[in-house]
Write a protein that holds these residues in place. Structure first.
Motif, mmCIF file in Angstrom:
data_model
loop_
_atom_site.group_PDB
_atom_site.id
_atom_site.type_symbol
_atom_site.label_atom_id
_atom_site.label_comp_id
_atom_site.label_asym_id
_atom_site.label_seq_id
_atom_site.Cartn_x
_atom_site.Cartn_y
_atom_site.Cartn_z
ATOM 1 N N ALA A 50 -5.134 -6.737 -9.401
ATOM 2 C CA ALA A 50 -5.611 -5.957 -8.258
ATOM 3 C C ALA A 50 -4.511 -5.823 -7.217
ATOM 4 N N ASN A 51 -3.828 -6.909 -6.981
ATOM 5 C CA ASN A 51 -2.754 -6.929 -6.001
ATOM 6 C C ASN A 51 -1.636 -5.963 -6.400
ATOM 7 N N LEU A 98 -2.800 -2.358 -6.063
ATOM 8 C CA LEU A 98 -2.819 -1.913 -4.666
ATOM 9 C C LEU A 98 -1.398 -1.612 -4.184
ATOM 10 N N HIS A 99 -0.460 -2.455 -4.575
ATOM 11 C CA HIS A 99 0.923 -2.238 -4.128
ATOM 12 C C HIS A 99 1.539 -1.006 -4.776
ATOM 13 N N ALA A 107 -0.054 1.670 -6.575
ATOM 14 C CA ALA A 107 -0.802 2.899 -6.856
ATOM 15 C C ALA A 107 -0.415 4.022 -5.903
ATOM 16 N N LYS A 108 -0.350 5.218 -6.460
ATOM 17 C CA LYS A 108 -0.090 6.393 -5.624
ATOM 18 C C LYS A 108 -1.397 7.103 -5.304
ATOM 19 N N CYS A 109 -2.511 6.435 -5.598
ATOM 20 C CA CYS A 109 -3.823 7.014 -5.312
ATOM 21 C C CYS A 109 -4.685 5.941 -4.647
ATOM 22 N N ASP A 110 -5.946 6.277 -4.391
ATOM 23 C CA ASP A 110 -6.855 5.312 -3.777
ATOM 24 C C ASP A 110 -7.219 4.208 -4.771
ATOM 25 N N VAL A 111 -7.547 3.066 -4.225
ATOM 26 C CA VAL A 111 -7.958 1.927 -5.056
ATOM 27 C C VAL A 111 -9.242 1.326 -4.485
ATOM 28 N N ALA A 170 -11.327 -1.912 -4.849
ATOM 29 C CA ALA A 170 -11.311 -3.264 -5.405
ATOM 30 C C ALA A 170 -12.707 -3.845 -5.239
#
Lengths: 150, 150
Positions: free
Chosen positions: B132-133, B136-137, B139-143, B145
């Protein structure tokens, strides 16, 4: 799906794509929606002097400056609350450490989804926001990190 | 709102609250929904011996074991895909580094929302998942979690 959504906003996102997503998710889930913005207190030093680098006592007072920031935040956030059909009761401006205030509010108010921008602009660079990172690490609920659009 | 959602799943989440959220968000957004699971290749060593701690060459072969994991993943993921009304075309099992495979798929396939569990269980502890971490770091899109329910 979600019962209480918390939109953790920085002032620079207030008219943006994040707001649209918050509005749509709220409409879809019919969740209660709260908005939080945290003002970090300014340190009580004054960087004045010819070179702008000589620290000294803050002539205005850090409390006064923090208060100004809080007032400024209210001016920007009230229209945001209106656009999201929220009253003043749904709008929370806290003073303190950003992610700690957000996480404390979320836990106290039984928030089950925090929506926040994932990246911030630092100078010319787009970096993962330390706030998003801290929220993801500390949240006891779901987190939607919305990517900053370049 | 979202056009292509990617559900990055670990096998242990497949029958859970995360699946319900994925299903609801897909119904709400009418987005294309892809499911990805990444199998990490096993190292080619064998921890055998009386104490279970003596590394040696893997008698079965790491490729063979990785293949077994992949087959096992298919068995678990096919019913998940069915429950989410997805065909085999929407189900992707990759072999490699977990977050790298997820991020590469997301970028290549124009994913605009990645949904993943935020925490994993490591022994008796509930920790922020490194996956997940990393997502999040990177991704070029929304995440989104989704917090593991204790």
């Amino acid at each position: 799906m979600y019962k209480h959504i918390l939109f953790a906003t920085e002032l620079n996102e207030t008219k943006s794509y994040i707001e649209d997503k918050v509005a749509q998710l709220q409409q879809f889930t019919k969740a209660k929606l709260s908005i939080i913005h945290v003002v970090e207190p300014l340190p009580n030093v004054y960087y004045g002097g010819a070179l702008g680098v000589v620290p000294g006592p803050d002539p205005i007072g850090s409390l006064g400056n923090t208060k100004l920031l809080e007032e400024r935040a209210k001016e920007v956030l009230q229209p945001l609350a209106n656009r999201l059909n929220r009253t003043e009761q749904n709008l929370h401006i806290s003073i303190g450490h950003i992610s700690e205030e957000i996480l404390a509010f979320a836990e106290h108010e039984n928030v089950d989804l925090i929506i926040t921008g994932s990246h911030g602009i630092h100078g010319f660079r787009l970096l993962l926001g330390s706030t998003a990172n801290a929220i993801l690490h500390g949240a006891k609920c779901d987190v939607l990190a919305v990517r900053y659009k370049e």
